[in-house]
Enzyme design. Structure first.
Site, mmCIF file in Angstrom:
data_model
loop_
_atom_site.group_PDB
_atom_site.id
_atom_site.type_symbol
_atom_site.label_atom_id
_atom_site.label_comp_id
_atom_site.label_asym_id
_atom_site.label_seq_id
_atom_site.Cartn_x
_atom_site.Cartn_y
_atom_site.Cartn_z
ATOM 1 N N SER A 138 0.828 -1.208 0.000
ATOM 2 C CA SER A 138 0.000 0.000 0.000
ATOM 3 C C SER A 138 0.855 1.247 0.000
ATOM 4 O O SER A 138 1.953 1.261 0.533
ATOM 5 C CB SER A 138 -0.923 0.027 1.214
ATOM 6 O OG SER A 138 -1.686 1.220 1.204
ATOM 7 N N LYS A 192 -4.604 -6.638 3.296
ATOM 8 C CA LYS A 192 -4.538 -5.496 2.363
ATOM 9 C C LYS A 192 -5.941 -5.139 1.870
ATOM 10 O O LYS A 192 -6.293 -3.959 1.730
ATOM 11 C CB LYS A 192 -3.616 -5.823 1.184
ATOM 12 C CG LYS A 192 -3.645 -4.802 0.040
ATOM 13 C CD LYS A 192 -3.138 -3.456 0.488
ATOM 14 C CE LYS A 192 -2.933 -2.381 -0.561
ATOM 15 N NZ LYS A 192 -3.619 -2.309 -1.762
ATOM 16 N N HIS A 195 -7.678 -3.347 4.633
ATOM 17 C CA HIS A 195 -7.071 -2.010 4.668
ATOM 18 C C HIS A 195 -7.777 -1.109 3.659
ATOM 19 O O HIS A 195 -8.157 0.027 3.971
ATOM 20 C CB HIS A 195 -5.569 -2.115 4.357
ATOM 21 C CG HIS A 195 -4.935 -0.809 3.965
ATOM 22 N ND1 HIS A 195 -5.131 -0.231 2.725
ATOM 23 C CD2 HIS A 195 -4.135 0.047 4.644
ATOM 24 C CE1 HIS A 195 -4.470 0.914 2.669
ATOM 25 N NE2 HIS A 195 -3.867 1.103 3.808
ATOM 26 N N ASN A 196 -7.957 -1.594 2.453
ATOM 27 C CA ASN A 196 -8.602 -0.776 1.424
ATOM 28 C C ASN A 196 -10.063 -0.508 1.762
ATOM 29 O O ASN A 196 -10.578 0.576 1.498
ATOM 30 C CB ASN A 196 -8.493 -1.449 0.054
ATOM 31 C CG ASN A 196 -7.099 -1.324 -0.537
ATOM 32 O OD1 ASN A 196 -6.136 -1.126 0.189
ATOM 33 N ND2 ASN A 196 -6.983 -1.450 -1.844
ATOM 34 N N GLU A 199 -10.082 2.156 4.154
ATOM 35 C CA GLU A 199 -9.745 3.385 3.410
ATOM 36 C C GLU A 199 -11.008 3.979 2.761
ATOM 37 O O GLU A 199 -11.230 5.189 2.816
ATOM 38 C CB GLU A 199 -8.696 3.010 2.361
ATOM 39 C CG GLU A 199 -8.264 4.095 1.419
ATOM 40 C CD GLU A 199 -7.318 3.520 0.350
ATOM 41 O OE1 GLU A 199 -6.351 2.802 0.684
ATOM 42 O OE2 GLU A 199 -7.574 3.763 -0.844
HETATM 43 P P1 NAP Z 1 -0.886 -2.300 -13.936
HETATM 44 O O1 NAP Z 1 -1.365 -1.231 -14.859
HETATM 45 O O2 NAP Z 1 -1.861 -2.894 -12.997
HETATM 46 O O3 NAP Z 1 -0.227 -3.483 -14.803
HETATM 47 C C1 NAP Z 1 0.678 -3.207 -15.833
HETATM 48 C C2 NAP Z 1 1.819 -4.206 -15.825
HETATM 49 O O4 NAP Z 1 1.303 -5.540 -15.979
HETATM 50 C C3 NAP Z 1 2.770 -3.983 -16.970
HETATM 51 O O5 NAP Z 1 4.078 -4.271 -16.532
HETATM 52 C C4 NAP Z 1 2.278 -4.990 -17.987
HETATM 53 O O6 NAP Z 1 3.264 -5.358 -18.930
HETATM 54 C C5 NAP Z 1 1.964 -6.147 -17.088
HETATM 55 N N1 NAP Z 1 1.071 -7.128 -17.702
HETATM 56 C C6 NAP Z 1 -0.242 -6.991 -17.960
HETATM 57 N N2 NAP Z 1 -0.732 -8.120 -18.510
HETATM 58 C C7 NAP Z 1 0.308 -8.993 -18.612
HETATM 59 C C8 NAP Z 1 0.433 -10.320 -19.076
HETATM 60 N N3 NAP Z 1 -0.620 -11.005 -19.542
HETATM 61 N N4 NAP Z 1 1.653 -10.901 -19.023
HETATM 62 C C9 NAP Z 1 2.717 -10.225 -18.521
HETATM 63 N N5 NAP Z 1 2.656 -8.973 -18.056
HETATM 64 C C10 NAP Z 1 1.459 -8.360 -18.098
HETATM 65 O O7 NAP Z 1 0.414 -1.753 -13.142
HETATM 66 P P2 NAP Z 1 0.556 -0.996 -11.749
HETATM 67 O O8 NAP Z 1 -0.413 0.150 -11.611
HETATM 68 O O9 NAP Z 1 2.001 -0.726 -11.607
HETATM 69 O O10 NAP Z 1 0.104 -2.067 -10.665
HETATM 70 C C11 NAP Z 1 0.752 -3.329 -10.518
HETATM 71 C C12 NAP Z 1 0.021 -4.124 -9.470
HETATM 72 O O11 NAP Z 1 0.068 -3.422 -8.221
HETATM 73 C C13 NAP Z 1 -1.464 -4.320 -9.754
HETATM 74 O O12 NAP Z 1 -1.872 -5.591 -9.287
HETATM 75 C C14 NAP Z 1 -2.130 -3.253 -8.932
HETATM 76 O O13 NAP Z 1 -3.467 -3.594 -8.582
HETATM 77 C C15 NAP Z 1 -1.229 -3.200 -7.728
HETATM 78 N N6 NAP Z 1 -1.233 -1.931 -6.996
HETATM 79 C C16 NAP Z 1 -1.249 -0.757 -7.655
HETATM 80 C C17 NAP Z 1 -1.235 0.435 -6.947
HETATM 81 C C18 NAP Z 1 -1.209 1.745 -7.658
HETATM 82 O O14 NAP Z 1 -1.268 2.770 -6.977
HETATM 83 N N7 NAP Z 1 -1.091 1.777 -8.984
HETATM 84 C C19 NAP Z 1 -1.191 0.406 -5.555
HETATM 85 C C20 NAP Z 1 -1.129 -0.814 -4.896
HETATM 86 C C21 NAP Z 1 -1.164 -1.974 -5.632
HETATM 87 P P3 NAP Z 1 3.410 -4.543 -20.318
HETATM 88 O O15 NAP Z 1 4.246 -3.366 -19.980
HETATM 89 O O16 NAP Z 1 4.042 -5.506 -21.210
HETATM 90 O O17 NAP Z 1 2.017 -4.157 -20.747
#
Ligand code: NAP
Length: 483
Positions: A138, A192, A195-196, A199
């Site tokens: 988080s 987690k 937590h959300n 939130e």
């Molecule tokens: P995201 O937009 O959720 O995911 C994008 C990433 O996933 C890219 O690296 C993409 O690769 C990869 N991807 C998608 N489909 C794929 C597949 N079939 N095979 C391999 N790679 C694949 O990214 P994010 O916002 O950084 O979040 C990552 C994780 O953290 C998620 O589960 C999200 O829920 C969690 N999270 C996010 C936040 C936030 O604030 N953003 C906070 C806490 C937790 P390409 O570059 O090749 O498309």
């Protein structure tokens, strides 16, 4: 010699991150900045190259183009962090890497997975001799880079290998890392999720406070920002109160209007709040405050219903001529917040009992004090409450919280009554107060509900004066029989 130096000597990376969108990239940078050599991989290799080009000087990175190169770059037992889109992409990535790994290696899923998926994945990978660690992370992208709150599940063995690294990159509060081993399999993602959910409730309660200050007290957004700034110096001090003041003080450059007035009033959600409520229903845990927050977003998004209801009558507008009204809203907010957290912690306790996780509730409050979105001074009180009595049935009866509720309850009732009288919707405040009064009540009308159920469905009831189940012959002579 610490882990970082050992790994460097062996010429291997101590940890690898695959999935280099905003979260993965920042987590990898955080690890590297803390002295770890980090292997990098992303499905689209351009992101890997971009990271090294932009931030390569922040630490030691080992970029890999293929899954095989990535796995080969890692010291054994391998630590492989997956930060990809939750759901099917996570399964796809696990299937891509698992065949390349060896017994004892660890796959960490740092995404927002549903804890049931984490349980399934952990069991499947355990069969193959691999550790699977569902870790809640988080704090958004800023937290990932500078110190998130990390909630890792999985085996104690995997935590022994991963914990020191995660504790080092996590936020630190008073010298304590915002990371602890939560419990086996899906425990980390469960915590987690809750937590959300908390939130969502916290944000809704803050939003209701704003609405009352605006429509009952007649303050404008800039004045309300000042009220929140003041609150942030007291017991409500928290990240969410702080950013609320920032958002309310912001002026839209295009129109010169308060920013909050030019934003479409339809709140979105990604699903963790909904999961919290769905899971609470399955566990039979009343989390009305969290549910109301999820539903409030849902109501806001139903533009069609809201449009259809525009002509419905409401009370005449009214300003509350009470110089102390803002203070009363603060009390209502604090009391409602206590209820929301009590409900969330009840859900964690129930999940822990259901799945045999043995979660230390005080430790959860401790690791939420920094890094995450609900970080707040308040969490110290929850930590202390569980330290004093780990088996406490509800936070509401802890001495500090019971006193706070006693002090706030008059104002809480008044604010909720004012809201009803002047037509400002406060589902969070009202539901929290109803929960408080429900728990307090000596008798609940549930007795009547039991009577109704027995009347139409012969569902039986229990009596206050003797054991057993009973049924009244409602269609006959209304005598009572033992069921
Ligand atoms: P995201 O937009 O959720 O995911 C994008 C990433 O996933 C890219 O690296 C993409 O690769 C990869 N991807 C998608 N489909 C794929 C597949 N079939 N095979 C391999 N790679 C694949 O990214 P994010 O916002 O950084 O979040 C990552 C994780 O953290 C998620 O589960 C999200 O829920 C969690 N999270 C996010 C936040 C936030 O604030 N953003 C906070 C806490 C937790 P390409 O570059 O090749 O498309």
């Amino acid at each position: 010699m610490d882990k970082a130096q050992e790994g460097k000597q062996a010429g291997k990376a101590q940890i690898g991150v695959t999935g280099l969108a905003v979260m993965g990239r920042n987590l990898a940078r955080n690890l590297a900045r803390n002295g770890y050599t980090v292997a990098l991989h992303n499905r689209t290799t351009a992101k890997t190259k971009a990271l090294v080009e932009e931030f390569g000087d922040e630490g030691d990175f080992v970029p890999a183009e293929t899954a095989e190169e990535f796995v080969a770059a890692l010291e054994r037992p391998r630590r492989l962090v997956v930060m990809v889109k939750a759901g099917e992409p996570t399964d796809a990535v696990i299937e891509e890497f698992a065949p390349l790994l060896e017994p004892g290696d660890m796959i960490v899923d740092g995404g927002n997975a549903h804890f049931a998926d984490t349980r399934r994945r952990e069991a499947a990978l355990r069969e193959r001799g691999l550790h699977f660690v569902g870790a809640g992370v988080s704090g958004g992208e800023e937290g990932a880079l500078n110190g998130p709150s990390i909630m890792p599940g999985g085996s104690a063995e995997s935590y022994a290998a991963l914990g020191p690294m995660f504790e080092k990159i996590a936020a630190q509060v008073d010298g304590t890392p915002c990371c602890v081993h939560v419990g086996p399999d899906g425990a980390g993602h469960f915590v987690k999720m809750v937590h959300n959910g908390i939130e969502y409730a916290d944000m809704q309660l803050i939003a209701e406070s704003y609405d009352l200050l605006r429509h009952a007290a007649g303050l404008d957004p800039a004045q309300i920002a000042e009220v929140f700034r003041t609150w942030n110096t007291g017991r409500l001090e928290s990240y969410l109160i702080e950013i609320t003041a920032e958002v309310l003080a912001h002026t839209d450059a295009a129109t010169g209007e308060p920013f909050v007035d030019v934003v479409l009033d339809q709140a979105e959600q990604k699903g963790t709040g909904r999961w919290t409520v769905q899971t609470a229903l399955d566990l039979g845990v009343p989390v009305g405050g969290i549910a109301e927050a999820v539903f409030a977003r849902s109501v806001s998004g139903h533009a069609d219903l809201r449009e259809a209801a525009q002509g419905l009558p409401g009370p005449a507008p009214e300003r509350v001529a009470d110089a102390g009204f803002a203070d009363k809203v603060e009390q209502a907010l604090y009391a409602s917040k206590i209820v929301a957290y009590a409900q969330g912690f009840h859900q964690i306790a129930a999940g822990s009992a259901e799945y045999g996780w043995d979660i230390d509730l005080g430790a959860m409050a401790t690791i939420w004090r920094g890094g995450c979105i609900i970080r707040a001074r308040f969490l110290n009180r929850i930590r202390e409450a569980y330290e004093a009595d780990p088996a406490m049935a509800t936070l509401l009866t802890d001495e500090y919280f019971a006193d706070a509720l006693a002090g706030a309850q008059d104002a809480w009732r008044e604010v909720t009554a004012v809201a009803a009288r002047i037509g400002v919707p406060t589902p969070g405040f009202s539901s929290a107060l109803a929960y408080y009064d429900s728990l307090r009540a000596k008798r609940l009308p549930a007795a009547l509900v039991q009577g109704q159920r027995d009347f139409f469905g012969a569902h039986t009831y229990r009596r206050v004066d003797r054991d057993g189940s009973f049924h009244t012959l409602w269609g006959g002579d209304r005598s009572e029989v033992e069921a």
